[in-house]
Design a protein around this motif. Sequence first.
Motif, PDB file in Angstrom:
ATOM      1  N   GLU A 165       0.844  -1.190   0.000  1.00  0.00           N
ATOM      2  CA  GLU A 165       0.000   0.000   0.000  1.00  0.00           C
ATOM      3  C   GLU A 165       0.884   1.245   0.000  1.00  0.00           C
ATOM      4  O   GLU A 165       1.827   1.357   0.786  1.00  0.00           O
ATOM      5  CB  GLU A 165      -0.904  -0.007   1.230  1.00  0.00           C
TER       6      GLU A 165
ATOM      7  N   VAL B  71      -1.305   6.938   0.948  1.00  0.00           N
ATOM      8  CA  VAL B  71      -2.732   6.638   1.112  1.00  0.00           C
ATOM      9  C   VAL B  71      -3.230   7.340   2.371  1.00  0.00           C
ATOM     10  O   VAL B  71      -2.588   7.299   3.423  1.00  0.00           O
ATOM     11  CB  VAL B  71      -2.961   5.114   1.215  1.00  0.00           C
TER      12      VAL B  71
ATOM     13  N   LYS C  62      -6.855   3.616   4.457  1.00  0.00           N
ATOM     14  CA  LYS C  62      -5.873   2.545   4.526  1.00  0.00           C
ATOM     15  C   LYS C  62      -6.539   1.182   4.768  1.00  0.00           C
ATOM     16  O   LYS C  62      -7.541   1.074   5.454  1.00  0.00           O
ATOM     17  CB  LYS C  62      -4.866   2.822   5.641  1.00  0.00           C
ATOM     18  N   GLN C  63      -5.924   0.177   4.175  1.00  0.00           N
ATOM     19  CA  GLN C  63      -6.300  -1.204   4.474  1.00  0.00           C
ATOM     20  C   GLN C  63      -5.334  -1.804   5.494  1.00  0.00           C
ATOM     21  O   GLN C  63      -5.742  -2.571   6.358  1.00  0.00           O
ATOM     22  CB  GLN C  63      -6.282  -2.047   3.198  1.00  0.00           C
ATOM     23  N   GLN C  64      -4.058  -1.440   5.375  1.00  0.00           N
ATOM     24  CA  GLN C  64      -3.047  -1.962   6.293  1.00  0.00           C
ATOM     25  C   GLN C  64      -3.353  -1.526   7.716  1.00  0.00           C
ATOM     26  O   GLN C  64      -3.710  -0.381   7.969  1.00  0.00           O
ATOM     27  CB  GLN C  64      -1.670  -1.476   5.860  1.00  0.00           C
TER      28      GLN C  64
END
Length: 1018
Positions: free
Chosen positions: A792, A796, A801-803
């Motif tokens: 990622e 971002v 965020k996905q993390q």
Amino acid sequence: MRILKVWLGCCLLLMATFANAQQRKILNGTVLTTKGDPISGVSIRLKNNANGVSTDKDGKFSISYTTADRLLISSLNYVKQEIDLSDQTTVQITLQEDAKQIDEVVVVGYGTQKKTTLTGSVAQINADEITQSKSPNIANALAGRMPGLVVNNRSGEPGADGSSILIRGSGTTGNNAPLIVIDGVANRGGFERLNANDIESITVLKDASAAIYGAQAANGVILVTTKRGNIGKPTINYTGSFGLSQPTRVPKLVNSYEYALFRNEKDIRQGQGTVTYSPEQIQKFKDGSDPISYPSTDWYKEVLKPLTPQTQHALSISGGTEKIKYFVSGAYLYQDAFYRNSATNYKQYNLRSNIDAQITDNLKLGVDIVGRKEDRNNPPASADGIFLSILGSYPGLAAVYPNGLPVAGIEGPNPVQMAQGYNGYARNRNNSIQTTFNAELKLPYITKGLSLQGFAAFDFSFYNQKNFNKPFDLYRYSSATDTYNNVKSLLLGDPSISQSYGDSNLKTYHLRMNYNRKFGLHDLSAFIAAEQSDYYNESINASRQGLVSSQIDQLFAFFYDVTRQSNGSSADQNARRNYFGRLNYAYADKYLAELVFRRDGSFNFPPGRQYGNFPGLSLGWRIGQEKFIKDRLKFIDELKLRASISRLGNDRIAQYQFLTRYTVATDHNRYYLGDGENPGYAPGLMPGVAPNPNITWEVEEMKNVALEGSLFNNKLNFSAEYFWAKREHLLAKRNVSVPNTTGLQLPDENIGRVDRKGIELTLGTKGKLNNFNYFVNGNLTRTWSKIIFIDESPNVLEWQKQQSYQLGSWLVYRSDGLFRTKEELDNTTAKLPGSQVGDIKYIDVNQDGVINANDQERIYESPTPLLVYGIRMGGSYKNLSFSLLWQGQGKAKQIILPQANNGEFIPPKWLYDNRWTEENPNAKYPGAFDRTYNVNNRASDFWLQDMSFFKLKTIEIGYTFKGEKLTKAGINDLRLYLNGFNMFSFDKVKYYDPETVSYTGAYYPQTRIYTLGVNLSL
């Protein structure tokens, strides 16, 4: 004579007195366990008399009897007893625990284990539960029945109505599907299409118990065991049912009058200048005075029929002697679709033969042969295409003209014609044969408990798919000329055909040495094994456009134009070689240990990196068998603490990623060669995905702790588990750090990591009240996951965020209701261009004064639920029995935006009735808009639905007929039942089934099934 009469009278008086004396005898008794504890609720009755009593809380009873009677004693979880009675007045009865219950055997990887000494996290359901679901697809029978299993049914389409299955939720950004093992053979296809009446049990392995499957175990393992013959006379079993199905839910659409009002409102709101419908036209829609030019069509009603038939039949014969045992079965299934005069149906034929032969005292051989034929018949249009057409066909268009002529749709066939296959067909024929040859050789002459076991399995499947499209007459009425004009040539193309054929084969070889021995209090079992499998699939396809006739559905019947024909082929393969073993040790059946080790080699990885090691360790302590528990806490029947740690793998990736690969250059990117006046394109190869010489498997470290037990004479049972896992080397692409603009096609790399954890709870009770037996069992699973690393970009935004957040998410705009007034609209600085009163009001998340993609925010929930639960309950009274299965889920979200991607936005009734208008400023939904209106028609939490539900998944009531007449007729069992599947749901969605994942609301609906059936055993 008088003396004789007196003598006879005295005899009769004596006999009556004796009989009365017998009737007056009273027996007082007590029923105890082997520990000396009283058992309440035990059934006490006389064999030749209907009278009966039950023991009280102290295990005591009192019953009148005659000396000729026999006493029958029975209780759930205990062995039945039958006692001769003489002149006893008191009796003490000790009941032995039922070995079937206490020593219940559970199928595990490559063997079985006693449930009491099991140390892994294993769940199992048996044949009776599996057949309670009357869904033709086996996957649907698993929902709500076992902890740790996440099962969602996404469609009810015949032949494609299976459920998605996850074990303990999602653990990877890639493939999360569990490994399926059928009768010991991994990756054997056809799980969903098994005959439910052939299945003995289905087992789920969730922790170190799955480590025996090594590189394929990270997503959990599902084991299916089919029935085999037993020693005894031949038994014939027949199960037949007829069912009627209907959609669980379909949304109601507006009529033509409502649509005309909505369309005009939309025209005004979107600044079109003029409206589509005049007041006179709107009135005609309203009063129905001109059904040809101004009809009002309910497309769901026109396309779907109220009830749809399905039927299932299964016949088996089983039995055997000490030398040979057999189980042979056949089954037939037919499913019709919801469509009227449907072109869609599904037929399935199953055959099975499981034979076991005891050749010598030490040698046993077995042969299993399984055949299946699947026939899927569909129109050329897909189910999703048909339902999209339903939502995109406006109600002011008729399905058929009053004179019977077919009405053209907006851009071609209308939904009725699509569903009924006016324009051809799509047929898919799948056939498979699965064979297993197995042997077991005991080696007592070497040492007691030693044996060799092995099998060779050969699975073959063949498919033939054929699609035929043909034009047909379509008409549009012209009110100006009062004529019906054929528009076939304008809307439909030439006849065309495509056909593909393929076959695959899977070969599996397995050899195992077993050792099982008991030395006093020491119980030891172990095995070592080697296994190899290889899979190969190949297919070929061809297509032709511009056939000479729409009546000839063959590839040869076309004009020889090379620009209108194509052909191709494909192939793929896989192979694995594995070495593994397991060691189980138990001391006094109290202290338990299991060690598993597996070394896997996979075809998917480069030389030198093909093998990986996958160990597992689990321990158990039967606390309830300790003297300090047994003496002080007598209400505890069983109490066990267990824990495990394991290393599991996932090798599901595309083949050859470690090699440099090339693709054939297509028309738009062929090489341009030559000079002078005649340069041209030349065929050739072009580089494909870049190689990754270091690619390897995903690896998960799974830990599990659990406490389980049973209390109060096995009337209450429970379990509580906690698991946590770290998965590393996730297979993913570097989609961000190396952007697509570089022109590089990158392979998967082992760069990701996901952690997950969860709890599993079960609680159940069973018992007996007089002649009524009952049970209630519940299970609950809650999972969490966290993305530790993905590729990622560092820029971002934090809220996108996905993390470091939950796996599975929606990226949506945040909303704050609607603009209710002109003043509110004018005073809002951050809004989408063109916004007006009645539109969705979006939140300026980053507070920069504009609404754009930076204001999207992640919602860390997805259609995959993070909370699932199920409740099974049932009972029986004499010959009558019933059962219910409730299934629920929570923490799941789905966007449903009905106008997305539809050719013509036809609002559902729920949106129309609650839309914003000047007369309804406090409406729930925005004012009239269509798919081209960018303000309201975008993914936002405004359209995000809570897909939590609580469903009555299955209900069944049955009656078993018994009697001397049936026995004389050779009938062992005869049972009639009524069954309901997917009966109703409590949820917040209301207009769609909460298990849908359709973004547009266009999907083949889930199925509610009402079934009448019979079970007959001879």
